[in-house]
Scaffold this motif. Structure first.
Motif, PDB file in Angstrom:
ATOM      1  N   ASP A 163       0.845  -1.192   0.000  1.00  7.02           N
ATOM      2  CA  ASP A 163       0.000   0.000   0.000  1.00  7.02           C
ATOM      3  C   ASP A 163       0.885   1.247   0.000  1.00  7.02           C
ATOM      4  O   ASP A 163       1.986   1.229   0.561  1.00  7.02           O
ATOM      5  CB  ASP A 163      -0.895   0.021   1.241  1.00  7.02           C
ATOM      6  CG  ASP A 163      -1.839  -1.175   1.289  1.00  7.02           C
ATOM      7  OD1 ASP A 163      -2.534  -1.405   0.284  1.00  7.02           O
ATOM      8  OD2 ASP A 163      -1.863  -1.877   2.316  1.00  7.02           O
ATOM      9  N   ASN A 167       0.076   1.853   7.664  1.00  4.30           N
ATOM     10  CA  ASN A 167      -1.070   1.024   8.001  1.00  4.30           C
ATOM     11  C   ASN A 167      -0.963   0.551   9.445  1.00  4.30           C
ATOM     12  O   ASN A 167       0.068   0.013   9.858  1.00  4.30           O
ATOM     13  CB  ASN A 167      -1.088  -0.183   7.047  1.00  4.30           C
ATOM     14  CG  ASN A 167      -2.266  -1.112   7.231  1.00  4.30           C
ATOM     15  OD1 ASN A 167      -3.106  -0.923   8.091  1.00  4.30           O
ATOM     16  ND2 ASN A 167      -2.320  -2.148   6.420  1.00  4.30           N
ATOM     17  N   ARG A 238       4.628   1.803   4.937  1.00  5.13           N
ATOM     18  CA  ARG A 238       4.211   1.945   3.551  1.00  5.13           C
ATOM     19  C   ARG A 238       5.170   1.195   2.625  1.00  5.13           C
ATOM     20  O   ARG A 238       6.358   1.096   2.886  1.00  5.13           O
ATOM     21  CB  ARG A 238       4.118   3.415   3.147  1.00  5.13           C
ATOM     22  CG  ARG A 238       5.437   4.156   3.124  1.00  5.13           C
ATOM     23  CD  ARG A 238       5.248   5.626   2.799  1.00  5.13           C
ATOM     24  NE  ARG A 238       4.749   5.844   1.474  1.00  5.13           N
ATOM     25  CZ  ARG A 238       5.490   6.210   0.430  1.00  5.13           C
ATOM     26  NH1 ARG A 238       6.797   6.388   0.575  1.00  5.13           N
ATOM     27  NH2 ARG A 238       4.952   6.396  -0.753  1.00  5.13           N
ATOM     28  N   ASN A 257      -8.580  -1.631  10.085  1.00  3.03           N
ATOM     29  CA  ASN A 257      -7.276  -1.014   9.862  1.00  3.03           C
ATOM     30  C   ASN A 257      -7.413   0.464   9.551  1.00  3.03           C
ATOM     31  O   ASN A 257      -8.452   0.946   9.105  1.00  3.03           O
ATOM     32  CB  ASN A 257      -6.480  -1.739   8.780  1.00  3.03           C
ATOM     33  CG  ASN A 257      -6.809  -1.260   7.398  1.00  3.03           C
ATOM     34  OD1 ASN A 257      -7.909  -1.481   6.901  1.00  3.03           O
ATOM     35  ND2 ASN A 257      -5.871  -0.580   6.755  1.00  3.03           N
ATOM     36  N   TRP A 259      -5.352   3.741   7.685  1.00  2.00           N
ATOM     37  CA  TRP A 259      -4.302   4.167   6.761  1.00  2.00           C
ATOM     38  C   TRP A 259      -4.034   5.656   6.921  1.00  2.00           C
ATOM     39  O   TRP A 259      -4.978   6.456   7.014  1.00  2.00           O
ATOM     40  CB  TRP A 259      -4.720   3.923   5.309  1.00  2.00           C
ATOM     41  CG  TRP A 259      -4.538   2.534   4.825  1.00  2.00           C
ATOM     42  CD1 TRP A 259      -3.396   1.789   4.819  1.00  2.00           C
ATOM     43  CD2 TRP A 259      -5.537   1.696   4.215  1.00  2.00           C
ATOM     44  NE1 TRP A 259      -3.619   0.547   4.276  1.00  2.00           N
ATOM     45  CE2 TRP A 259      -4.935   0.472   3.895  1.00  2.00           C
ATOM     46  CE3 TRP A 259      -6.888   1.883   3.918  1.00  2.00           C
ATOM     47  CZ2 TRP A 259      -5.611  -0.570   3.278  1.00  2.00           C
ATOM     48  CZ3 TRP A 259      -7.577   0.850   3.315  1.00  2.00           C
ATOM     49  CH2 TRP A 259      -6.942  -0.356   3.000  1.00  2.00           C
TER      50      TRP A 259
END
Length: 270
Positions: A163, A167, A238, A257, A259
């Motif tokens: 991603d 996270n 990340r 989760n 972000w």
């Protein structure tokens, strides 16, 4: 070399994540980070089936106070988002079905939808305050998350991917296993650049086929493993590759989760 850090306490985790050091670029397991969250407290010590039944009750009680039922898009008919189609499902009905998933003669586990990346916190009928805090307010979580997602399903898997955001993955019911590999494209066999899933690898790290994917075996030497039980959190930096699956020791799972964008000011990096 790479390795999994484990925080000795929540305060220890916050120190690691908030200081400007290379440690904040490594995965960090935070045991019992969410032990005081409503859904973790309400289901502590329960079997997975009992916990899912409790979740269904909490959601139905919330829906009784709302103008419409809590519904969201879910993945249906595939092992992961790479081969599933999507349809709207009732979140409370899915939780109730998962409460029976330990009894395979009553409901086939593979046939149940997977509520993946559901943005229930933003829903006008959202019930997440009954499950978890809407925002993480203690330092270093000084900014609102870019997005908060709910993951609810039986024996599910998220393929190996990375991603562009930092996270914080929090396990609420059941157990999840996570495999992580440091950033870098070498040996990872990403899906084609024109694909919407170009951040996703074709490799299944839980059962790799080395002959099909040359170069991956060398990357596997860098692999980091984590197991998250109810209340545990995992910080995933990340661009770290990661694949997540429900542990074989549990029949269903609820995860949430958060972000954040990559500028990292919320971790105290400025």
């Amino acid at each position: 070399g790479w390795g999994m850090q484990t925080a000795r306490s929540i305060d220890d985790a916050l120190r690691i994540l908030s200081r400007a050091s290379p440690h904040a670029s490594y995965p960090l397991l935070i045991p019992q980070f969410a032990r005081h969250w409503p859904i973790v407290q309400a289901t502590a010590g329960m079997s997975t089936a009992h916990a899912m039944s409790t979740l269904a009750f909490i959601l139905r009680r919330h829906e009784a106070e709302m103008p419409r039922p809590l519904r969201s898009e879910a993945e249906v008919g595939g092992r992961s988002y790479l081969d599933a189609h999507h349809e709207q499902v009732s979140v409370s009905a899915l939780a109730a079905a998962l409460a029976t998933s330990e009894h395979e003669d009553s409901i086939g586990i593979e046939s149940l939808p997977y509520l993946a990346q559901a943005d229930l916190f933003e829903s006008s009928a959202g019930g997440c305050e009954r499950l978890a805090p809407r925002l993480l307010k203690e330092p270093p979580f000084e900014e609102a998350p870019y997005r908060t997602s709910v993951w609810l399903g039986a024996r599910t898997v998220s393929p190996l991917h990375y991603d562009p955001y930092e996270n914080l993955f929090v396990q609420c019911i059941g157990v999840k296993e996570v495999l992580l590999i440091p950033p870098g494209s070498a040996g990872m066999h990403s899906l084609p650049a024109l694909s919407l899933q170009r951040n996703t690898s074709a490799v299944d790290p839980f059962s790799p086929e080395y002959g099909r994917f040359p170069g991956y075996e060398a990357r596997e030497a860098e692999l980091v493993r984590a197991t998250c039980g109810a209340g545990d959190a995992l910080y995933i930096p990340r661009r770290w590759w990661h694949s997540v699956r429900t542990s074989k020791e549990t029949s269903a799972s609820l995860s949430i989760n958060f972000w954040w964008p990559p500028k990292r000011s919320h971790w105290g990096h400025g």
